[in-house]
Enzyme design. Structure first.
Site, PDB file in Angstrom:
ATOM      1  N   GLY A  76      30.316  81.204  39.725  1.00 46.32           N
ATOM      2  CA  GLY A  76      29.814  81.680  41.009  1.00 46.32           C
ATOM      3  C   GLY A  76      29.587  80.533  41.975  1.00 46.32           C
ATOM      4  O   GLY A  76      29.742  80.683  43.189  1.00 46.32           O
ATOM      5  N   GLY A  80      -0.915  80.825  64.532  1.00 44.25           N
ATOM      6  CA  GLY A  80       0.283  80.951  65.367  1.00 44.25           C
ATOM      7  C   GLY A  80       0.949  79.606  65.609  1.00 44.25           C
ATOM      8  O   GLY A  80       2.161  79.530  65.850  1.00 44.25           O
TER       9      GLY A  80
HETATM   10  C1  HXC Z   1     -10.875  77.938  69.659  1.00 41.44           C
HETATM   11  C2  HXC Z   1     -10.838  76.106  68.310  1.00 41.44           C
HETATM   12  C3  HXC Z   1      -9.862  76.708  67.483  1.00 41.44           C
HETATM   13  C4  HXC Z   1      -9.393  78.022  67.827  1.00 41.44           C
HETATM   14  C5  HXC Z   1     -10.305  74.758  66.671  1.00 41.44           C
HETATM   15  N1  HXC Z   1     -11.083  74.908  67.764  1.00 41.44           N
HETATM   16  N2  HXC Z   1      -9.535  75.854  66.483  1.00 41.44           N
HETATM   17  N3  HXC Z   1     -11.332  76.713  69.385  1.00 41.44           N
HETATM   18  N4  HXC Z   1      -9.934  78.586  68.944  1.00 41.44           N
HETATM   19  N5  HXC Z   1      -8.471  78.646  67.161  1.00 41.44           N
HETATM   20  C6  HXC Z   1     -12.016  73.956  68.302  1.00 41.44           C
HETATM   21  C7  HXC Z   1     -13.235  73.769  67.409  1.00 41.44           C
HETATM   22  O1  HXC Z   1     -14.203  74.744  67.666  1.00 41.44           O
HETATM   23  C8  HXC Z   1     -13.700  72.379  67.818  1.00 41.44           C
HETATM   24  O2  HXC Z   1     -14.373  72.497  69.041  1.00 41.44           O
HETATM   25  C9  HXC Z   1     -12.385  71.676  68.104  1.00 41.44           C
HETATM   26  O3  HXC Z   1     -11.421  72.686  68.353  1.00 41.44           O
HETATM   27  C10 HXC Z   1     -11.905  70.825  66.957  1.00 41.44           C
HETATM   28  O4  HXC Z   1     -11.897  71.621  65.777  1.00 41.44           O
HETATM   29  P1  HXC Z   1     -12.436  71.087  64.379  1.00 41.44           P
HETATM   30  O5  HXC Z   1     -12.546  72.250  63.490  1.00 41.44           O
HETATM   31  O6  HXC Z   1     -13.643  70.233  64.594  1.00 41.44           O
HETATM   32  O7  HXC Z   1     -11.237  70.141  63.947  1.00 41.44           O
HETATM   33  P2  HXC Z   1     -10.672  69.837  62.491  1.00 41.44           P
HETATM   34  O8  HXC Z   1     -11.815  69.605  61.549  1.00 41.44           O
HETATM   35  O9  HXC Z   1      -9.655  68.758  62.685  1.00 41.44           O
HETATM   36  O10 HXC Z   1      -9.963  71.183  62.012  1.00 41.44           O
HETATM   37  C11 HXC Z   1      -8.805  71.631  62.635  1.00 41.44           C
HETATM   38  C12 HXC Z   1      -8.479  73.068  62.182  1.00 41.44           C
HETATM   39  C13 HXC Z   1      -9.755  73.950  62.335  1.00 41.44           C
HETATM   40  C14 HXC Z   1      -8.044  73.050  60.733  1.00 41.44           C
HETATM   41  C15 HXC Z   1      -7.325  73.531  63.021  1.00 41.44           C
HETATM   42  O11 HXC Z   1     -10.279  73.772  63.645  1.00 41.44           O
HETATM   43  C16 HXC Z   1      -9.484  75.388  62.131  1.00 41.44           C
HETATM   44  O12 HXC Z   1      -9.352  75.862  61.003  1.00 41.44           O
HETATM   45  N6  HXC Z   1      -9.395  76.150  63.241  1.00 41.44           N
HETATM   46  C17 HXC Z   1      -9.198  77.591  63.178  1.00 41.44           C
HETATM   47  C18 HXC Z   1      -7.807  77.907  62.739  1.00 41.44           C
HETATM   48  C19 HXC Z   1      -7.512  79.366  62.831  1.00 41.44           C
HETATM   49  O13 HXC Z   1      -7.906  80.125  61.946  1.00 41.44           O
HETATM   50  N7  HXC Z   1      -6.953  79.772  64.001  1.00 41.44           N
HETATM   51  C20 HXC Z   1      -6.726  81.158  64.359  1.00 41.44           C
HETATM   52  C21 HXC Z   1      -5.469  81.599  63.550  1.00 41.44           C
HETATM   53  S1  HXC Z   1      -4.957  83.171  63.977  1.00 41.44           S
HETATM   54  P3  HXC Z   1     -15.601  71.520  69.416  1.00 41.44           P
HETATM   55  O14 HXC Z   1     -16.122  72.085  70.690  1.00 41.44           O
HETATM   56  O15 HXC Z   1     -16.562  71.594  68.290  1.00 41.44           O
HETATM   57  O16 HXC Z   1     -14.964  70.156  69.547  1.00 41.44           O
HETATM   58  C22 HXC Z   1      -3.617  82.920  64.962  1.00 41.44           C
HETATM   59  C23 HXC Z   1      -2.927  84.139  65.358  1.00 41.44           C
HETATM   60  C24 HXC Z   1      -1.454  84.050  65.183  1.00 41.44           C
HETATM   61  O17 HXC Z   1      -3.331  81.848  65.337  1.00 41.44           O
HETATM   62  C25 HXC Z   1      -0.996  84.623  63.926  1.00 41.44           C
HETATM   63  C26 HXC Z   1       0.491  84.445  63.773  1.00 41.44           C
HETATM   64  C27 HXC Z   1       1.163  85.450  62.928  1.00 41.44           C
END
Ligand code: HXC
Length: 453
Positions: A343, A109
């Site tokens: 065009g 999102g």
């Molecule tokens: C809760 C989250 C989180 C999330 C990251 N964190 N994303 N916590 N919900 N969505 C937390 C991690 O657990 C971690 O906590 C801290 O944030 C840092 O994350 P890292 O993974 O260590 O950081 P990094 O390596 O820089 O990677 C960043 C990232 C990755 C690429 C954003 O975190 C990631 O892929 N996150 C998930 C992305 C995702 O799939 N989101 C949901 C999408 S669905 P700690 O405690 O370990 O520090 C969505 C719905 C909307 O958004 C759809 C729209 C149409």
């Protein structure tokens, strides 16, 4: 309260308002250090609150994005939070400028809300945008991909066109946002701010006569043309690295803000392809939403031919640009610098597509196609049986240029308002936009049009 409680209290986002160069703006800034900047219920409500306020009060909103998307622990409530933000983005679209600044990773999102806003700024090497991150890509597709390749600033500025502006560091990124705002009105009922500069320096328009190469097939840089026409130093190019065959940007002309759309002959001879059509169409619609008059500088041999373009729907994407110009009711002025064929002539704000003033330089060639192509089709039999085909071809091309493909023919028929000397271009355009200052034009009332998407 301890540090941890304080962080929880804010839920990973700061929202508020302030001024930029004396003009009010609303902002929100996500904090990646708190649960990855992820969006939970409170976080979402805070953003929606400033979104509602900025819309109600008619001020731009800037989002500083640094987020892993929907907070996984909060499940459907965080998805609903994003839905509310997207709804607010759409409600505000075309009413207040919405600007997204990506300052870290942005996933899920966290990228779709920026996609619904008017402009996306990114910082090189530290900001990323993707729907799903490298780990998910590995899991689902078994592909190894880096953050940079999947959604780095460079990729989005060049390939995808998702990023409108990229900068080397965060400071310059934020300066870029401030600069962009200086060209924009605060909302759709205001006009863009007029700079009160008594000593405007024109960009040396007399040099325009010397700029085009003698050979109509030789390239030149249309950005030089733009810079010589507009107020000195005022051209702010947008999406500079994406679809470089078309140039878009904001500028000031006699202190008044205008949007510029120009074919770029030095890239793909300025042909209109899918990406160029989308880039320009979106910009024209932005200008129209926010009362920014549009100047078109035209030098286009046509739409890009080929299987890849056709299979990827150049028909629908090219139609976006037609649609955007046709529905735009802001003042629209075109100057044909050189080629205006087929065009592509029609689409680039031609008279019958609603161009308010259409000018041409004496070097302009206005026709269904270029002289060489036309002669080949019209005179195939004569050329095949001629004693000296080359000599005949030269003569036929010269006749075609004299009788069909020149701006005076289009002028006589009313499709061009005036053939102008290049050195007069700046003044002629200033006069045209001054005449158009009180232009009133309205499209029929409807729910919304159905732009080819
Ligand atoms: C809760 C989250 C989180 C999330 C990251 N964190 N994303 N916590 N919900 N969505 C937390 C991690 O657990 C971690 O906590 C801290 O944030 C840092 O994350 P890292 O993974 O260590 O950081 P990094 O390596 O820089 O990677 C960043 C990232 C990755 C690429 C954003 O975190 C990631 O892929 N996150 C998930 C992305 C995702 O799939 N989101 C949901 C999408 S669905 P700690 O405690 O370990 O520090 C969505 C719905 C909307 O958004 C759809 C729209 C149409």
């Amino acid at each position: 309260m301890g540090r941890e409680d304080e962080e929880k209290y804010g839920d990973g986002v700061i929202v508020g308002y302030g001024t930029i160069n004396g003009r009010k703006v609303f902002l929100f800034a996500q904090d990646f250090t708190f649960m990855g900047g992820s969006l939970g219920t409170v976080h979402a409500r805070k953003i929606q609150k400033v979104q509602e306020m900025s819309l109600k009060m008619g001020h731009p909103i800037i989002g500083l994005i640094d987020s892993g998307g929907a907070r996984i622990q909060e499940g459907v409530a965080s998805l609903a939070g994003y839905a509310g933000i997207f709804m607010q983005n759409v409600k505000s679209s075309g009413v207040i400028p919405q600007i997204s600044v990506i300052l870290g990773p942005a996933a899920g999102g966290a990228v779709y809300s920026p996609a619904l806003t008017d402009f996306r700024f990114m910082t090189k090497d530290t900001s990323y945008m993707f729907v799903t991150g490298p780990e998910v890509v590995k899991e689902v597709l078994n592909e190894d991909v880096t953050f940079e390749d999947l959604g780095g600033a460079e990729v989005h500025a060049t390939e995808s066109g998702v990023a409108d502006m990229i900068f080397n560091d965060e400071e310059h990124t934020l300066m870029g946002v401030k600069k962009l705002l200086s060209y924009l009105p605060s909302n759709n009922v205001e006009h863009p701010p007029v700079k009160r500069d008594e000593d405007i320096e024109p960009g040396k328009p007399e040099k325009l006569s010397l700029l085009l190469p003698d050979d109509p097939n030789k390239p030149y840089d249309v950005v030089d043309v733009i810079r010589l026409i507009v107020d000195k130093g005022s051209f702010f190019e947008i999406a500079e690295k994406h679809a470089q065959n078309i140039v878009i940007g904001l500028a000031r002309l006699n202190n008044q803000v205008i949007g510029v759309v120009a074919n770029q002959p030095k890239v793909m001879a300025g042909c209109l392809d899918i990406n160029a059509s989308k880039k320009a169409a979106r910009f024209v619609r932005f200008c129209d939403s926010f009362n920014v008059p549009v100047l078109v500088l035209e030098d286009v041999p046509g739409f890009m031919p080929g299987k890849s373009q056709e299979q990827n729907a150049i028909i629908m994407h090219g139609a976006k640009l037609l649609y955007a110009f046709a529905e735009a009711t802001v003042p629209k002025v075109t100057v044909i610098l050189r080629k205006a064929f087929g065009g592509a002539y029609i689409v680039m704000n031609s008279k019958n597509m609603g161009g308010d003033f259409n000018f041409a330089w004496p070097t302009a060639q206005v026709a269904v196609m270029g002289p060489e192509g036309a002669v080949k089709i019209l005179n195939r039999k004569e050329l095949a049986s001629a004693k000296d085909p080359e000599e005949l071809k030269r003569k036929l091309i010269a006749d075609y240029k004299d009788n069909v493909a020149n701006p005076y023919v289009a002028d006589e028929k009313g499709y061009i308002d005036e053939v102008i000397d290049p050195s007069e271009t700046r003044q002629v355009i200033i006069n045209a936009f001054a005449l158009l200052e009180n232009k009133v034009e309205q499209n029929p009332i409807r729910k919304h049009g159905n732009i080819p998407l």
